[in-house]
Write a protein that holds these residues in place. Structure first.
Motif, PDB file in Angstrom:
ATOM      1  N   ARG A  13       0.787  -1.037  -0.054  1.00 38.63           N
ATOM      2  CA  ARG A  13      -0.145  -0.027   0.035  1.00 38.63           C
ATOM      3  C   ARG A  13       0.922   1.185   0.116  1.00 38.63           C
ATOM      4  NH1 ARG A  13      -4.098   2.772  -1.930  1.00 38.63           N
ATOM      5  NH2 ARG A  13      -5.028   4.246  -0.648  1.00 38.63           N
ATOM      6  N   VAL A  14       2.111   1.197   0.742  1.00 37.07           N
ATOM      7  CA  VAL A  14       3.052   2.353   0.871  1.00 37.07           C
ATOM      8  C   VAL A  14       3.442   2.492  -0.712  1.00 37.07           C
ATOM      9  CG1 VAL A  14       5.166   3.238   1.742  1.00 37.07           C
ATOM     10  CG2 VAL A  14       3.527   2.322   3.268  1.00 37.07           C
ATOM     11  N   ASN A  59      -2.320   7.871   8.723  1.00 36.01           N
ATOM     12  CA  ASN A  59      -1.293   8.692   8.696  1.00 36.01           C
ATOM     13  C   ASN A  59       0.006   7.902   8.632  1.00 36.01           C
ATOM     14  OD1 ASN A  59      -2.910  11.223   8.971  1.00 36.01           O
ATOM     15  ND2 ASN A  59      -3.120  10.716  11.204  1.00 36.01           N
ATOM     16  N   THR A  60       0.258   6.786   9.080  1.00 38.14           N
ATOM     17  CA  THR A  60       1.601   6.209   9.185  1.00 38.14           C
ATOM     18  C   THR A  60       1.949   5.561   7.667  1.00 38.14           C
ATOM     19  OG1 THR A  60       0.411   4.136   9.771  1.00 38.14           O
ATOM     20  CG2 THR A  60       1.367   5.482  11.643  1.00 38.14           C
ATOM     21  N   LEU A  61       0.974   5.324   7.091  1.00 42.59           N
ATOM     22  CA  LEU A  61       1.395   4.915   5.599  1.00 42.59           C
ATOM     23  C   LEU A  61       1.568   6.121   4.661  1.00 42.59           C
ATOM     24  CD1 LEU A  61      -1.567   2.063   5.089  1.00 42.59           C
ATOM     25  CD2 LEU A  61       0.929   1.855   5.787  1.00 42.59           C
ATOM     26  N   LEU A  62       0.857   7.129   4.997  1.00 42.85           N
ATOM     27  CA  LEU A  62       1.062   8.453   4.155  1.00 42.85           C
ATOM     28  C   LEU A  62       2.327   8.966   4.616  1.00 42.85           C
ATOM     29  CD1 LEU A  62      -2.502  10.340   4.359  1.00 42.85           C
ATOM     30  CD2 LEU A  62      -1.426   9.401   2.181  1.00 42.85           C
ATOM     31  N   ARG A  63       2.837   9.012   5.707  1.00 40.37           N
ATOM     32  CA  ARG A  63       4.135   9.282   6.319  1.00 40.37           C
ATOM     33  C   ARG A  63       5.176   8.685   5.457  1.00 40.37           C
ATOM     34  NH1 ARG A  63       3.179   9.379  11.344  1.00 40.37           N
ATOM     35  NH2 ARG A  63       2.707  11.517  11.562  1.00 40.37           N
ATOM     36  N   PHE A  64       5.161   7.268   5.529  1.00 34.88           N
ATOM     37  CA  PHE A  64       6.135   6.563   4.573  1.00 34.88           C
ATOM     38  C   PHE A  64       6.024   6.972   3.297  1.00 34.88           C
ATOM     39  CE2 PHE A  64       5.784   3.349   8.087  1.00 34.88           C
ATOM     40  CZ  PHE A  64       7.368   3.546   8.507  1.00 34.88           C
ATOM     41  N   ALA A  65       4.860   7.022   2.511  1.00 37.43           N
ATOM     42  CA  ALA A  65       4.771   7.448   1.409  1.00 37.43           C
ATOM     43  C   ALA A  65       5.168   8.817   0.805  1.00 37.43           C
ATOM     44  CB  ALA A  65       3.260   7.379   0.673  1.00 37.43           C
ATOM     45  N   PHE A  66       4.849   9.899   1.751  1.00 38.57           N
ATOM     46  CA  PHE A  66       5.615  10.818   1.432  1.00 38.57           C
ATOM     47  C   PHE A  66       7.029  10.898   1.528  1.00 38.57           C
ATOM     48  CE2 PHE A  66       1.303  12.824   2.252  1.00 38.57           C
ATOM     49  CZ  PHE A  66       1.018  13.420   0.869  1.00 38.57           C
ATOM     50  N   LYS A  67       7.562  10.532   2.321  1.00 37.18           N
ATOM     51  CA  LYS A  67       8.814  10.322   2.467  1.00 37.18           C
ATOM     52  C   LYS A  67       9.779   9.635   1.445  1.00 37.18           C
ATOM     53  CE  LYS A  67       9.356  10.881   7.532  1.00 37.18           C
ATOM     54  NZ  LYS A  67       9.443  10.101   8.948  1.00 37.18           N
ATOM     55  N   ASN A  68       9.129   8.603   0.810  1.00 36.96           N
ATOM     56  CA  ASN A  68       9.428   7.667  -0.365  1.00 36.96           C
ATOM     57  C   ASN A  68       9.414   8.699  -1.583  1.00 36.96           C
ATOM     58  OD1 ASN A  68      10.011   5.679   1.310  1.00 36.96           O
ATOM     59  ND2 ASN A  68       8.100   4.705   0.568  1.00 36.96           N
ATOM     60  N   GLU A  79      -1.601  14.205  11.561  1.00 41.40           N
ATOM     61  CA  GLU A  79      -2.143  13.807  12.893  1.00 41.40           C
ATOM     62  C   GLU A  79      -3.733  13.885  12.882  1.00 41.40           C
ATOM     63  OE1 GLU A  79      -0.620  16.929  15.736  1.00 41.40           O
ATOM     64  OE2 GLU A  79       1.341  16.193  15.504  1.00 41.40           O
ATOM     65  N   GLY A  80      -4.416  13.131  13.686  1.00 42.04           N
ATOM     66  CA  GLY A  80      -5.650  13.166  13.636  1.00 42.04           C
ATOM     67  C   GLY A  80      -6.542  12.301  12.423  1.00 42.04           C
ATOM     68  N   THR A  81      -7.528  12.623  12.112  1.00 43.49           N
ATOM     69  CA  THR A  81      -8.380  12.193  10.826  1.00 43.49           C
ATOM     70  C   THR A  81      -7.552  12.877   9.477  1.00 43.49           C
ATOM     71  OG1 THR A  81     -10.052  13.722  11.072  1.00 43.49           O
ATOM     72  CG2 THR A  81     -10.280  11.756  12.039  1.00 43.49           C
ATOM     73  N   THR A  82      -7.356  12.060   8.847  1.00 42.38           N
ATOM     74  CA  THR A  82      -6.687  12.660   7.654  1.00 42.38           C
ATOM     75  C   THR A  82      -7.272  11.882   6.363  1.00 42.38           C
ATOM     76  OG1 THR A  82      -4.537  12.951   8.662  1.00 42.38           O
ATOM     77  CG2 THR A  82      -4.511  12.899   6.161  1.00 42.38           C
ATOM     78  N   ALA A  83      -7.410  12.832   5.311  1.00 37.36           N
ATOM     79  CA  ALA A  83      -7.798  12.373   3.676  1.00 37.36           C
ATOM     80  C   ALA A  83      -6.848  13.350   2.826  1.00 37.36           C
ATOM     81  CB  ALA A  83      -9.358  12.901   3.601  1.00 37.36           C
ATOM     82  N   ILE A  84      -6.685  12.539   1.791  1.00 35.96           N
ATOM     83  CA  ILE A  84      -5.845  13.306   0.679  1.00 35.96           C
ATOM     84  C   ILE A  84      -6.805  13.114  -0.533  1.00 35.96           C
ATOM     85  CG2 ILE A  84      -4.882  11.076   0.337  1.00 35.96           C
ATOM     86  CD1 ILE A  84      -2.386  12.324  -0.122  1.00 35.96           C
ATOM     87  N   ALA A  85      -6.496  14.356  -1.336  1.00 36.57           N
ATOM     88  CA  ALA A  85      -7.065  14.566  -2.523  1.00 36.57           C
ATOM     89  C   ALA A  85      -5.855  14.926  -3.498  1.00 36.57           C
ATOM     90  CB  ALA A  85      -7.997  15.990  -2.687  1.00 36.57           C
ATOM     91  N   ILE A  86      -6.133  13.972  -4.636  1.00 39.99           N
ATOM     92  CA  ILE A  86      -4.778  13.990  -5.468  1.00 39.99           C
ATOM     93  C   ILE A  86      -5.228  14.235  -6.849  1.00 39.99           C
ATOM     94  CG2 ILE A  86      -2.985  12.538  -6.459  1.00 39.99           C
ATOM     95  CD1 ILE A  86      -2.637  11.101  -3.769  1.00 39.99           C
ATOM     96  N   SER A  87      -4.766  14.999  -7.679  1.00 38.68           N
ATOM     97  CA  SER A  87      -4.974  15.284  -9.299  1.00 38.68           C
ATOM     98  C   SER A  87      -3.765  15.133  -9.766  1.00 38.68           C
ATOM     99  CB  SER A  87      -5.419  16.701  -9.153  1.00 38.68           C
ATOM    100  OG  SER A  87      -5.831  17.022 -10.512  1.00 38.68           O
ATOM    101  N   ASN A  88      -3.997  14.225 -11.006  1.00 37.48           N
ATOM    102  CA  ASN A  88      -2.968  14.069 -11.945  1.00 37.48           C
ATOM    103  C   ASN A  88      -2.862  15.363 -12.992  1.00 37.48           C
ATOM    104  OD1 ASN A  88      -2.294  11.854 -10.433  1.00 37.48           O
ATOM    105  ND2 ASN A  88      -3.583  10.582 -11.883  1.00 37.48           N
ATOM    106  N   ASP A  89      -3.946  16.157 -13.296  1.00 40.78           N
ATOM    107  CA  ASP A  89      -3.928  17.013 -14.450  1.00 40.78           C
ATOM    108  C   ASP A  89      -3.950  18.389 -13.821  1.00 40.78           C
ATOM    109  OD1 ASP A  89      -4.163  14.946 -16.094  1.00 40.78           O
ATOM    110  OD2 ASP A  89      -6.272  14.809 -15.898  1.00 40.78           O
TER     111      ASP A  89
END
Length: 169
Positions: A13-14, A59-68, A79-89
């Motif tokens: 997943r990471v 958050n822990t998975l996002l932390r590893f992914a952002f560092k990578n 920290e706390g509740t986190t959602a992410i929005a990603i756009s490719n365009d």
């Protein structure tokens, strides 16, 4: 200690998240706490229509992914509740949609945390500023409109000169 199967699933997943982040044009992290199911459904629909992926992630998975992905500086807001929005365009779509939504929510728990465009990281204030930028289509329409005015005046002036020369002849 987690089992090897669970650990492999998390590592996969990471890796998937890392690829998503690396291949995206922009992304925004939000605290989604306190929004209703109805509000969440409306937000997800708007995101889908704009071509933005929006999901909740640990958050822990996002932390590893952002560092990578080379964006380790953004991890301080995980920290706390986190959602992410990603756009490719569209580089401003996630910030624009989430910023508008955050202003419209009755509770002030839903909040922008941080975001990125390419390798540039923005704090909450920066994402808020990005949310005020119109969409690409609106900016192009504004550009065409601003170019159209002077061109119409030039065409009218040239036509007046032609008409004047025709009348004189």
């Amino acid at each position: 200690m987690p089992s090897e199967k669970v650990l492999l699933a998390k590592q996969a997943r990471v890796a998937e998240l890392t690829d998503l982040i690396k291949n995206s044009a922009a992304g925004v992290l939000v605290n989604y706490e306190g929004i209703t199911v109805e509000e969440d459904t409306k937000l997800r629909k708007e995101m889908r229509e704009a071509g933005v992926s929006y999901f909740v992630e640990k958050n822990t998975l996002l932390r590893f992914a952002f560092k990578n992905a080379g964006l380790g500086d953004i991890t301080n807001v995980l920290e706390g509740t986190t959602a992410i929005a990603i756009s490719n365009d569209d580089q401003t779509a996630p910030a624009r949609i989430l910023g508008k939504f955050a202003e419209g929510t009755e509770n002030k728990k839903f909040a922008l945390k941080a975001g990125y465009i390419g390798e540039e990281i923005y704090d909450e204030a920066g994402v808020n500023a990005l949310s005020k930028i119109p969409s690409r289509e609106v900016l192009l329409a504004m550009l065409v409109g601003s170019l159209q005015g002077p061109m119409q005046k030039l065409a009218a002036t040239l036509q007046a000169v032609v008409d004047k020369n025709n009348d004189a002849a």
